[in-house]
Write a protein that holds these residues in place. Structure first.
Motif, PDB file in Angstrom:
ATOM      1  N   ILE A 117       0.155  36.770 -12.474  1.00 43.33           N
ATOM      2  CA  ILE A 117      -0.226  35.780 -11.463  1.00 43.33           C
ATOM      3  C   ILE A 117      -1.582  35.169 -11.786  1.00 43.33           C
ATOM      4  O   ILE A 117      -2.562  35.879 -11.999  1.00 43.33           O
ATOM      5  CB  ILE A 117      -0.295  36.436 -10.071  1.00 43.33           C
ATOM      6  CG1 ILE A 117       1.038  37.137  -9.763  1.00 43.33           C
ATOM      7  CG2 ILE A 117      -0.602  35.390  -8.993  1.00 43.33           C
ATOM      8  CD1 ILE A 117       1.005  37.992  -8.510  1.00 43.33           C
ATOM      9  N   CYS A 118      -1.626  33.829 -11.817  1.00 44.06           N
ATOM     10  CA  CYS A 118      -2.914  33.168 -12.047  1.00 44.06           C
ATOM     11  C   CYS A 118      -3.047  31.975 -11.098  1.00 44.06           C
ATOM     12  O   CYS A 118      -2.098  31.602 -10.427  1.00 44.06           O
ATOM     13  CB  CYS A 118      -3.044  32.712 -13.492  1.00 44.06           C
ATOM     14  SG  CYS A 118      -1.811  31.500 -13.968  1.00 44.06           S
ATOM     15  N   SER A 119      -4.242  31.425 -11.034  1.00 43.29           N
ATOM     16  CA  SER A 119      -4.478  30.330 -10.106  1.00 43.29           C
ATOM     17  C   SER A 119      -5.490  29.347 -10.683  1.00 43.29           C
ATOM     18  O   SER A 119      -6.419  29.746 -11.397  1.00 43.29           O
ATOM     19  CB  SER A 119      -4.996  30.893  -8.773  1.00 43.29           C
ATOM     20  OG  SER A 119      -5.225  29.826  -7.867  1.00 43.29           O
ATOM     21  N   VAL A 120      -5.295  28.067 -10.388  1.00 47.48           N
ATOM     22  CA  VAL A 120      -6.301  27.060 -10.767  1.00 47.48           C
ATOM     23  C   VAL A 120      -6.635  26.194  -9.567  1.00 47.48           C
ATOM     24  O   VAL A 120      -5.822  25.988  -8.666  1.00 47.48           O
ATOM     25  CB  VAL A 120      -5.808  26.140 -11.915  1.00 47.48           C
ATOM     26  CG1 VAL A 120      -5.814  26.866 -13.236  1.00 47.48           C
ATOM     27  CG2 VAL A 120      -4.442  25.539 -11.596  1.00 47.48           C
ATOM     28  N   LEU A 121      -7.871  25.687  -9.590  1.00 49.38           N
ATOM     29  CA  LEU A 121      -8.368  24.798  -8.532  1.00 49.38           C
ATOM     30  C   LEU A 121      -8.434  23.383  -9.112  1.00 49.38           C
ATOM     31  O   LEU A 121      -8.931  23.193 -10.222  1.00 49.38           O
ATOM     32  CB  LEU A 121      -9.755  25.265  -8.107  1.00 49.38           C
ATOM     33  CG  LEU A 121     -10.522  24.407  -7.093  1.00 49.38           C
ATOM     34  CD1 LEU A 121      -9.946  24.603  -5.704  1.00 49.38           C
ATOM     35  CD2 LEU A 121     -11.996  24.786  -7.079  1.00 49.38           C
ATOM     36  N   GLY A 122      -7.944  22.423  -8.363  1.00 53.67           N
ATOM     37  CA  GLY A 122      -8.011  21.038  -8.829  1.00 53.67           C
ATOM     38  C   GLY A 122      -9.449  20.547  -8.864  1.00 53.67           C
ATOM     39  O   GLY A 122     -10.170  20.700  -7.893  1.00 53.67           O
ATOM     40  N   PRO A 123      -9.907  19.978  -9.989  1.00 54.72           N
ATOM     41  CA  PRO A 123     -11.305  19.532 -10.118  1.00 54.72           C
ATOM     42  C   PRO A 123     -11.655  18.457  -9.082  1.00 54.72           C
ATOM     43  O   PRO A 123     -12.830  18.274  -8.760  1.00 54.72           O
ATOM     44  CB  PRO A 123     -11.365  18.956 -11.532  1.00 54.72           C
ATOM     45  CG  PRO A 123     -10.190  19.532 -12.250  1.00 54.72           C
ATOM     46  CD  PRO A 123      -9.143  19.773 -11.220  1.00 54.72           C
ATOM     47  N   ALA A 124     -10.663  17.766  -8.542  1.00 55.15           N
ATOM     48  CA  ALA A 124     -10.943  16.706  -7.569  1.00 55.15           C
ATOM     49  C   ALA A 124     -11.343  17.286  -6.212  1.00 55.15           C
ATOM     50  O   ALA A 124     -11.922  16.590  -5.380  1.00 55.15           O
ATOM     51  CB  ALA A 124      -9.718  15.816  -7.408  1.00 55.15           C
ATOM     52  N   HIS A 125     -11.027  18.563  -5.964  1.00 55.93           N
ATOM     53  CA  HIS A 125     -11.394  19.170  -4.683  1.00 55.93           C
ATOM     54  C   HIS A 125     -12.822  19.665  -4.771  1.00 55.93           C
ATOM     55  O   HIS A 125     -13.088  20.748  -5.287  1.00 55.93           O
ATOM     56  CB  HIS A 125     -10.453  20.317  -4.342  1.00 55.93           C
ATOM     57  CG  HIS A 125      -9.033  19.875  -4.255  1.00 55.93           C
ATOM     58  ND1 HIS A 125      -8.651  18.742  -3.573  1.00 55.93           N
ATOM     59  CD2 HIS A 125      -7.902  20.388  -4.765  1.00 55.93           C
ATOM     60  CE1 HIS A 125      -7.351  18.592  -3.677  1.00 55.93           C
ATOM     61  NE2 HIS A 125      -6.867  19.576  -4.399  1.00 55.93           N
ATOM     62  N   ARG A 126     -13.726  18.872  -4.258  1.00 58.98           N
ATOM     63  CA  ARG A 126     -15.143  19.141  -4.439  1.00 58.98           C
ATOM     64  C   ARG A 126     -15.571  20.404  -3.680  1.00 58.98           C
ATOM     65  O   ARG A 126     -15.221  20.599  -2.530  1.00 58.98           O
ATOM     66  CB  ARG A 126     -15.964  17.956  -3.943  1.00 58.98           C
ATOM     67  CG  ARG A 126     -17.193  17.699  -4.775  1.00 58.98           C
ATOM     68  CD  ARG A 126     -17.636  16.264  -4.556  1.00 58.98           C
ATOM     69  NE  ARG A 126     -18.056  16.054  -3.169  1.00 58.98           N
ATOM     70  CZ  ARG A 126     -19.283  16.319  -2.728  1.00 58.98           C
ATOM     71  NH1 ARG A 126     -20.189  16.802  -3.533  1.00 58.98           N
ATOM     72  NH2 ARG A 126     -19.601  16.077  -1.483  1.00 58.98           N
ATOM     73  N   GLY A 143      -2.430  20.552  -4.942  1.00 59.99           N
ATOM     74  CA  GLY A 143      -1.589  19.514  -4.373  1.00 59.99           C
ATOM     75  C   GLY A 143      -0.364  19.306  -5.247  1.00 59.99           C
ATOM     76  O   GLY A 143      -0.287  19.774  -6.378  1.00 59.99           O
ATOM     77  N   GLU A 144       0.596  18.579  -4.698  1.00 56.03           N
ATOM     78  CA  GLU A 144       1.921  18.478  -5.308  1.00 56.03           C
ATOM     79  C   GLU A 144       1.945  17.653  -6.599  1.00 56.03           C
ATOM     80  O   GLU A 144       2.382  18.136  -7.647  1.00 56.03           O
ATOM     81  CB  GLU A 144       2.849  17.866  -4.254  1.00 56.03           C
ATOM     82  CG  GLU A 144       4.297  17.863  -4.637  1.00 56.03           C
ATOM     83  CD  GLU A 144       5.136  17.225  -3.546  1.00 56.03           C
ATOM     84  OE1 GLU A 144       4.703  17.220  -2.369  1.00 56.03           O
ATOM     85  OE2 GLU A 144       6.213  16.717  -3.876  1.00 56.03           O
ATOM     86  N   GLN A 145       1.444  16.428  -6.509  1.00 49.01           N
ATOM     87  CA  GLN A 145       1.549  15.500  -7.632  1.00 49.01           C
ATOM     88  C   GLN A 145       0.817  16.008  -8.874  1.00 49.01           C
ATOM     89  O   GLN A 145       1.412  16.106  -9.941  1.00 49.01           O
ATOM     90  CB  GLN A 145       1.023  14.123  -7.201  1.00 49.01           C
ATOM     91  CG  GLN A 145       1.989  12.992  -7.450  1.00 49.01           C
ATOM     92  CD  GLN A 145       3.403  13.302  -6.991  1.00 49.01           C
ATOM     93  OE1 GLN A 145       3.640  13.602  -5.827  1.00 49.01           O
ATOM     94  NE2 GLN A 145       4.334  13.263  -7.928  1.00 49.01           N
ATOM     95  N   PRO A 146      -0.475  16.365  -8.733  1.00 46.35           N
ATOM     96  CA  PRO A 146      -1.200  16.838  -9.915  1.00 46.35           C
ATOM     97  C   PRO A 146      -0.568  18.099 -10.502  1.00 46.35           C
ATOM     98  O   PRO A 146      -0.566  18.288 -11.720  1.00 46.35           O
ATOM     99  CB  PRO A 146      -2.596  17.155  -9.369  1.00 46.35           C
ATOM    100  CG  PRO A 146      -2.706  16.372  -8.110  1.00 46.35           C
ATOM    101  CD  PRO A 146      -1.339  16.286  -7.547  1.00 46.35           C
ATOM    102  N   GLU A 179     -18.721  25.342 -12.142  1.00 49.74           N
ATOM    103  CA  GLU A 179     -18.200  24.507 -13.207  1.00 49.74           C
ATOM    104  C   GLU A 179     -16.682  24.641 -13.145  1.00 49.74           C
ATOM    105  O   GLU A 179     -16.156  25.750 -13.273  1.00 49.74           O
ATOM    106  CB  GLU A 179     -18.717  25.070 -14.540  1.00 49.74           C
ATOM    107  CG  GLU A 179     -18.876  24.079 -15.643  1.00 49.74           C
ATOM    108  CD  GLU A 179     -19.577  24.754 -16.804  1.00 49.74           C
ATOM    109  OE1 GLU A 179     -20.774  24.486 -17.006  1.00 49.74           O
ATOM    110  OE2 GLU A 179     -18.912  25.598 -17.461  1.00 49.74           O
ATOM    111  N   VAL A 180     -15.991  23.544 -12.923  1.00 45.76           N
ATOM    112  CA  VAL A 180     -14.534  23.602 -12.789  1.00 45.76           C
ATOM    113  C   VAL A 180     -13.899  23.020 -14.045  1.00 45.76           C
ATOM    114  O   VAL A 180     -14.062  21.834 -14.343  1.00 45.76           O
ATOM    115  CB  VAL A 180     -14.070  22.819 -11.543  1.00 45.76           C
ATOM    116  CG1 VAL A 180     -12.566  22.928 -11.370  1.00 45.76           C
ATOM    117  CG2 VAL A 180     -14.790  23.339 -10.290  1.00 45.76           C
ATOM    118  N   ALA A 181     -13.186  23.860 -14.777  1.00 50.00           N
ATOM    119  CA  ALA A 181     -12.596  23.416 -16.048  1.00 50.00           C
ATOM    120  C   ALA A 181     -11.251  22.729 -15.806  1.00 50.00           C
ATOM    121  O   ALA A 181     -10.604  22.933 -14.775  1.00 50.00           O
ATOM    122  CB  ALA A 181     -12.416  24.605 -16.978  1.00 50.00           C
TER     123      ALA A 181
END
Ligand code: HEC
Ligand code: HEC
Ligand code: HEC
Ligand code: HEC
Length: 394
Positions: free
Chosen positions: A108-117, A158-161, A129-131
């Motif tokens: 299990i892994c997770s990423v955060l969208g860089p657009a979510h400030r 989010g869905e689209q990204p 620092e968001v890669a």
């Protein structure tokens, strides 16, 4: 929360191999009461037996130190693969988790969208620092495949990204969407990935009964159920008692905060009449006032989700420290900086010049250069009566 407890009690009673996942954004808004609420939430969430929680930008609302404290205190299984401490270059959280359930090893892994400030209210916080999620997942997912049978991505994106990411990293088996705008009430696949979403968080909960091919890790059979945690759902009595006790604590805290701004100015015999009263005779001045930001001052707090905070209301409403002034429960009509915030009680209306004098002296009660908590929200301009009056003159 009490309905959620009922839901989980039922599920745990079924005794099936169960993996409990969350896409992130466990924590609340950036104010002190919400922070206390978030700690309560963290504690209860832990009691539901979550296996993995992705990092959402809201989870850093109170700073990294607070998140670390919650993780340590309540054993919260947060994970994230693309947010680092800029100073040390280290990941904030475990890069991935491997959990065995029902004979299947889930990576299990997770990423955060860089657009979510990420915006934090902590006074001193680390720099983040968001890669780029694609780059990170392209090298992480193959490693996870080695360690597990089935790769799960908690995508706080989010869905689209997320769909775009899956095009470039097509070897993920299961995706749980965080920060999504809609729920999926039937099976949905993007490339080989089986995608799940249940929003809004806290009001709906999703369940997927999956058959997984042990050789490939792929989802072969699936049944989806979305449950609304509405009135139809009974409260778990134990949790309800905890929630009630907690609400009482929050109310007490609000009262304590309010006590820092005692209602000891003016006179209990006088009344604020509200701007609508003045409007009847001073129509043109009222129109003029409407154009100034004083008439929208409470709204500015709402924009920051701080509309109930005593420390802000004291300057963004009318008569907060006066007898019969703005009361967060009763006198919503005295919100904003109205006529009487400067001129004083309408019941003291006269034509002796007193109301003008009072008004000229009122500004520095709120336009204090050093003590404004919102000081650095915008242009840091020292108060100067002549120049400031010019901007709102009537
Ligand atoms: C009860 C508190 C209070 C009093 C009294 C008060 N103000 Fe304000 N003033 C505010 C608040 C709060 C704002 C910001 C409103 C917003 O945008 O939310 C503001 C905004 C302003 C602005 C707009 C600043 C800008 O450029 O955006 C001016 C100008 C101003 N006040 C002048 C005055 C003057 C002159 C007086 C005295 C005659 C006065 N104020 C009295 C609270 C007060
Ligand atoms: C001591 C009085 C005072 C307190 C307390 C206060 N404010 Fe203000 N606030 C002002 C004044 C005065 C302004 C007008 C801007 C200026 O003078 O630069 C303002 C402006 C603002 C603005 C800018 C509006 C805009 O769009 O530019 C925001 C947002 C704001 N305050 C939020 C808050 C929040 C949130 C709190 C509580 C944490 C708070 N304020 C507490 C006096 C206060
Ligand atoms: C931010 C503070 C503030 C607010 C809000 C405010 N006033 Fe005033 N008002 C003043 C000040 C200061 C003066 C006196 C200016 C001067 O020195 O002549 C004044 C002057 C006046 C005057 C006398 C005008 C004249 O022609 O001499 C009237 C009437 C008045 N205000 C009514 C109102 C009404 C009605 C409202 C609400 C719609 C209102 N004011 C809102 C600060 C305020
Ligand atoms: C029934 C009509 C009426 C209402 C309601 C009314 N006023 Fe007035 N007000 C007047 C008149 C008339 C004057 C004197 C002429 C002028 O300055 O416009 C006056 C004068 C003033 C003055 C100047 C006082 C002075 O000493 O020169 C202020 C300030 C003022 N009003 C504020 C208010 C505020 C604030 C409200 C609402 C709480 C209000 N008024 C409601 C009719 C009214």
């Amino acid at each position: 929360m009490a309905r959620r407890a009922t839901y989980f009690n039922k599920i745990w009673d079924e005794n099936l191999p169960l993996l409990v996942l969350d896409g992130g954004d466990l924590f609340g808004d950036r104010n002190r009461r919400a922070q206390i609420q978030s700690e309560f939430l963290a504690k209860q969430t832990a009691s539901f037996g979550y296996d993995a929680i992705g990092l959402g930008e809201r989870d850093l609302n109170y700073g990294f130190e607070f998140l670390q404290q919650m993780i340590a205190e309540y054993d919260l299984p947060f994970t994230n693969a693309n947010v680092r401490n800029a100073a040390t270059g280290e990941l904030l959280l475990p890069e991935y988790l491997v959990i065995e359930r029902g004979g299947v090893r889930f990576g299990i892994c997770s990423v955060l969208g860089p657009a979510h400030r990420i915006t934090t209210m902590a006074a001193r916080d680390v720099e983040y620092e968001v890669a780029d999620p694609v780059t990170v997942l392209q090298q992480l997912v193959p490693r996870l495949r080695e360690l597990s049978d089935c790769v799960v991505l908690l995508s706080h994106f989010g869905e689209q990204p997320t769909e775009t990411v899956l095009e470039q990293v097509p070897t993920v088996d299961i995706v749980v969407l965080g920060h999504a705008l809609r729920s999926f009430d039937r099976p949905r696949t993007v490339h080989r990935a089986f995608v799940l979403a249940a929003v809004p968080e806290g009001q709906r909960i999703g369940r997927a009964d999956l058959g997984i091919d042990l050789q490939t890790g792929q989802v072969m059979t699936a049944q989806i159920a979305l449950t609304a945690l509405n009135e139809a759902f009974e409260h778990d009595p134990v949790m309800l008692a905890e929630v009630d006790a907690f609400k009482q604590r929050v109310d007490d805290l609000r009262d304590a905060q309010r006590a820092a701004f005692p209602r000891d100015q003016g006179s209990p015999a006088e009344q604020f009449l509200g701007d609508n009263n003045c409007k009847a005779c001073h129509t043109e001045i009222h129109r003029q006032w409407r154009k100034t930001s004083h008439s929208r001052a409470h709204l500015s707090l709402r924009g920051r989700n701080m509309q109930s905070e005593p420390e802000c209301l004291v300057c963004h409403t009318t008569g907060y420290r006066h007898y019969n002034g703005f009361d967060e429960h009763e006198r919503a009509n005295l919100s904003n900086v109205q006529c009487e915030a400067c001129h004083g009680y309408g019941t003291q209306h006269d034509r002796t010049g007193e109301m003008l004098k009072v008004a000229r002296e009122s500004c520095t009660r709120c336009h204090v250069d050093s003590e404004r908590p919102c000081h650095d929200e915008h242009k840091d301009e020292a108060f100067d009566y002549a120049r400031f009056w010019e901007r709102i003159a009537h």
